[in-house]
Design a protein around this motif. Sequence first.
Motif, mmCIF file in Angstrom:
data_model
loop_
_atom_site.group_PDB
_atom_site.id
_atom_site.type_symbol
_atom_site.label_atom_id
_atom_site.label_comp_id
_atom_site.label_asym_id
_atom_site.label_seq_id
_atom_site.Cartn_x
_atom_site.Cartn_y
_atom_site.Cartn_z
ATOM 1 N N SER A 146 31.046 39.363 30.546
ATOM 2 C CA SER A 146 32.279 38.615 30.800
ATOM 3 C C SER A 146 31.950 37.139 30.572
ATOM 4 O O SER A 146 31.239 36.802 29.624
ATOM 5 C CB SER A 146 32.779 38.912 32.220
ATOM 6 O OG SER A 146 33.895 38.111 32.528
ATOM 7 N N GLY A 165 38.632 37.867 32.393
ATOM 8 C CA GLY A 165 39.044 38.259 33.739
ATOM 9 C C GLY A 165 39.273 39.761 33.805
ATOM 10 O O GLY A 165 38.866 40.434 34.761
ATOM 11 N N GLY A 166 39.900 40.296 32.757
ATOM 12 C CA GLY A 166 40.135 41.736 32.692
ATOM 13 C C GLY A 166 38.831 42.518 32.714
ATOM 14 O O GLY A 166 38.755 43.599 33.311
ATOM 15 N N SER A 169 37.538 43.050 36.303
ATOM 16 C CA SER A 169 38.266 44.137 36.976
ATOM 17 C C SER A 169 37.905 45.480 36.365
ATOM 18 O O SER A 169 37.724 46.467 37.069
ATOM 19 C CB SER A 169 39.775 43.957 36.835
ATOM 20 O OG SER A 169 40.135 42.647 37.074
ATOM 21 N N ARG A 172 34.551 46.835 37.565
ATOM 22 C CA ARG A 172 34.647 47.407 38.921
ATOM 23 C C ARG A 172 35.306 48.781 38.863
ATOM 24 O O ARG A 172 34.878 49.742 39.498
ATOM 25 C CB ARG A 172 35.511 46.523 39.816
ATOM 26 C CG ARG A 172 34.830 45.257 40.216
ATOM 27 C CD ARG A 172 35.646 44.593 41.337
ATOM 28 N NE ARG A 172 35.240 43.217 41.446
ATOM 29 C CZ ARG A 172 36.028 42.185 41.202
ATOM 30 N NH1 ARG A 172 37.291 42.351 40.867
ATOM 31 N NH2 ARG A 172 35.563 40.960 41.303
ATOM 32 N N GLN A 173 36.396 48.855 38.111
ATOM 33 C CA GLN A 173 37.160 50.094 38.003
ATOM 34 C C GLN A 173 36.295 51.223 37.426
ATOM 35 O O GLN A 173 36.265 52.338 37.941
ATOM 36 C CB GLN A 173 38.367 49.821 37.089
ATOM 37 C CG GLN A 173 39.279 50.991 36.869
ATOM 38 C CD GLN A 173 40.014 51.379 38.136
ATOM 39 O OE1 GLN A 173 40.245 50.540 39.011
ATOM 40 N NE2 GLN A 173 40.368 52.643 38.243
#
Length: 256
Positions: A146, A165-166, A169, A172-173
């Motif tokens: 990132s 930013g995506g 996330s 984590r997902q």
Amino acid sequence: MSNADPVSGRFTGRVALVTGGASGIGAATTRRLSAEGAAVVIIDVSAEGETVAERVRSAGGRALFLPGDVRDERTWDRAAEAAEEAFGGTDIVVNNAYALDVAPAHETSPASWDRQIGVSLTGVFLGARRLLPGLAARGGAMVITSSVHAMFGLPGRPAYAAAKGGLVSLSRQLAVEYGPGARVNCVLPGPILTPAWDRVDEADRARSVRATVLDRLGSPDEVAAAIAFLASPDASYITGAALTVDGGWSVAKDSA
Ligand SMILES: NC(=O)c1ccc[n+]([C@@H]2O[C@H](COP(=O)([O-])OP(=O)(O)OC[C@H]3O[C@@H](n4cnc5c(N)ncnc54)[C@H](O)[C@@H]3O)[C@@H](O)[C@H]2O)c1
């Protein structure tokens, strides 16, 4: 650096796919993982990937170059098949390729937005879709590059920042969806001196140096070390984490 079965000659070490492995942080990660005994498949749109692979092979390592665009599902199929055929499978995926057009939002065309999101974010989804079930079955790891742009706004980077930013996330997902078999983490580099900085003039480089605590730009090898750590058994209890590698850039403020 042998990592081969003495009888069959079959490769027994870890196998890594590295996107954007032709340059900068990806090339440094390729060299680092190879120095640790891994076989590496470099995925890149640049033919320089062959030069990086050839250097690894001349140093006694195992590396292949797979030319291709991370936005194309067939690239991922071909890379997975090449890793399987040459080295017996995939244990590590380093999603590191990116695209950036510097312009404010109102001057960013929808085509430019799509290209940046496509390379930096959708390309990671396609790699995850193709490879994470296999990584989970083999106890593998994915590391996503990132950026500090995931957390901070700098002018002229709406699509890049949204993609980065995506990715925080998304990592984590994916960690939740594919654990406990596979671990998924991301790194957030700050200012790292790679060919991406060729377009940055001396004054702006000096400004970025002053914005760090460590008073210098980072090297690609310093990010590669963090990626190699997160991919290694030393990080066996780390998943869903975002590791900042920025010389203190994000904790320092120039303010009264
Ligand atoms: N250098 C920095 O200061 C910095 C800071 C924060 C984050 N990062 C991130 O680090 C990663 C690597 O950046 P770098 O500085 O090493 O860049 P770089 O320009 O040196 O290397 C990027 C590589 O990605 C490849 N690539 C581009 N589009 C591709 C595609 N569609 N498919 C396959 N490969 C493609 C390029 O050909 C190139 O070899 C990026 O994700 C970037 O956002 C870099």
